[in-house]
Design a protein around this motif. Structure first.
Motif, PDB file in Angstrom:
ATOM      1  N   ALA A  60       8.528  14.934  -1.574  1.00  0.00           N
ATOM      2  CA  ALA A  60       7.896  14.220  -0.458  1.00  0.00           C
ATOM      3  C   ALA A  60       8.511  12.827  -0.325  1.00  0.00           C
ATOM      4  O   ALA A  60       8.826  12.382   0.796  1.00  0.00           O
ATOM      5  CB  ALA A  60       6.390  14.124  -0.663  1.00  0.00           C
ATOM      6  N   LEU A  61       8.699  12.153  -1.434  1.00  0.00           N
ATOM      7  CA  LEU A  61       9.291  10.812  -1.401  1.00  0.00           C
ATOM      8  C   LEU A  61      10.743  10.855  -0.926  1.00  0.00           C
ATOM      9  O   LEU A  61      11.181   9.995  -0.151  1.00  0.00           O
ATOM     10  CB  LEU A  61       9.199  10.155  -2.779  1.00  0.00           C
ATOM     11  CG  LEU A  61       7.784   9.764  -3.206  1.00  0.00           C
ATOM     12  CD1 LEU A  61       7.756   9.403  -4.688  1.00  0.00           C
ATOM     13  CD2 LEU A  61       7.258   8.614  -2.355  1.00  0.00           C
ATOM     14  N   GLU A  62      11.474  11.869  -1.367  1.00  0.00           N
ATOM     15  CA  GLU A  62      12.878  11.991  -0.975  1.00  0.00           C
ATOM     16  C   GLU A  62      13.025  12.211   0.535  1.00  0.00           C
ATOM     17  O   GLU A  62      13.960  11.699   1.148  1.00  0.00           O
ATOM     18  CB  GLU A  62      13.532  13.141  -1.732  1.00  0.00           C
ATOM     19  CG  GLU A  62      15.005  13.301  -1.429  1.00  0.00           C
ATOM     20  CD  GLU A  62      15.693  14.345  -2.279  1.00  0.00           C
ATOM     21  OE1 GLU A  62      16.755  14.817  -1.850  1.00  0.00           O
ATOM     22  OE2 GLU A  62      15.178  14.688  -3.363  1.00  0.00           O
ATOM     23  N   ALA A  68       6.301  14.027   9.013  1.00  0.00           N
ATOM     24  CA  ALA A  68       5.189  13.384   9.723  1.00  0.00           C
ATOM     25  C   ALA A  68       4.290  12.730   8.675  1.00  0.00           C
ATOM     26  O   ALA A  68       4.198  13.208   7.534  1.00  0.00           O
ATOM     27  CB  ALA A  68       4.410  14.431  10.525  1.00  0.00           C
ATOM     28  N   ASP A  69       3.633  11.654   9.032  1.00  0.00           N
ATOM     29  CA  ASP A  69       2.790  10.925   8.086  1.00  0.00           C
ATOM     30  C   ASP A  69       1.725  11.811   7.445  1.00  0.00           C
ATOM     31  O   ASP A  69       1.490  11.730   6.244  1.00  0.00           O
ATOM     32  CB  ASP A  69       2.113   9.731   8.765  1.00  0.00           C
ATOM     33  CG  ASP A  69       3.091   8.615   9.100  1.00  0.00           C
ATOM     34  OD1 ASP A  69       4.211   8.605   8.531  1.00  0.00           O
ATOM     35  OD2 ASP A  69       2.734   7.758   9.925  1.00  0.00           O
ATOM     36  N   ASN A  70       1.093  12.679   8.246  1.00  0.00           N
ATOM     37  CA  ASN A  70       0.040  13.534   7.692  1.00  0.00           C
ATOM     38  C   ASN A  70       0.602  14.560   6.708  1.00  0.00           C
ATOM     39  O   ASN A  70      -0.052  14.891   5.724  1.00  0.00           O
ATOM     40  CB  ASN A  70      -0.766  14.211   8.804  1.00  0.00           C
ATOM     41  CG  ASN A  70       0.065  15.166   9.635  1.00  0.00           C
ATOM     42  OD1 ASN A  70       1.243  14.924   9.900  1.00  0.00           O
ATOM     43  ND2 ASN A  70      -0.565  16.235  10.085  1.00  0.00           N
ATOM     44  N   ALA A  74      -0.339  14.679   2.744  1.00  0.00           N
ATOM     45  CA  ALA A  74      -0.827  15.930   2.145  1.00  0.00           C
ATOM     46  C   ALA A  74      -0.002  16.306   0.921  1.00  0.00           C
ATOM     47  O   ALA A  74      -0.551  16.727  -0.109  1.00  0.00           O
ATOM     48  CB  ALA A  74      -0.798  17.052   3.176  1.00  0.00           C
ATOM     49  N   LEU A  75       1.305  16.151   1.001  1.00  0.00           N
ATOM     50  CA  LEU A  75       2.157  16.477  -0.150  1.00  0.00           C
ATOM     51  C   LEU A  75       1.902  15.531  -1.322  1.00  0.00           C
ATOM     52  O   LEU A  75       1.916  15.955  -2.486  1.00  0.00           O
ATOM     53  CB  LEU A  75       3.633  16.436   0.255  1.00  0.00           C
ATOM     54  CG  LEU A  75       4.085  17.569   1.169  1.00  0.00           C
ATOM     55  CD1 LEU A  75       5.488  17.295   1.689  1.00  0.00           C
ATOM     56  CD2 LEU A  75       4.015  18.906   0.460  1.00  0.00           C
TER      57      LEU A  75
END
Length: 85
Positions: A60-62, A68-70, A74-75
């Motif tokens: 998710a960070l990569e 999308a922000d949501n 969530a991740l």
């Protein structure tokens, strides 16, 4: 077939019959990563759970700028199902 080779064991876990221990492995960018082994299934499940959750957050960070922000949120909050371990 991975599911067939692990039998009734959870994803990421298999039994190494040669040494009589459960083994935890995770795929990261197409490569299998050895997480650890133990005669205690719960211990190996916890290894896998921690590594999987960490991996999802790392991905998710990569890819944060492409998500999308949501989806990113969530991740970052995602957990392996509590009943699994």
């Amino acid at each position: 077939n991975c599911a067939a080779s692990r039998g009734d064991l959870p994803q990421g876990i298999h039994l190494d019959k040669r040494v009589g221990k459960f083994v935890a492995m995770l795929r990261v960018k197409g490569k299998r990563v050895f997480l650890g082994q133990s005669k205690d299934l719960k211990e190996v499940q916890q290894l896998y759970k921690s590594a999987k959750e960490r991996h999802v957050k790392d991905m998710a960070l990569e890819y944060k700028e492409q998500l999308a922000d949501n989806v990113f949120d969530a991740l970052m909050e995602w957990k392996v199902d509590g009943d699994w371990v």
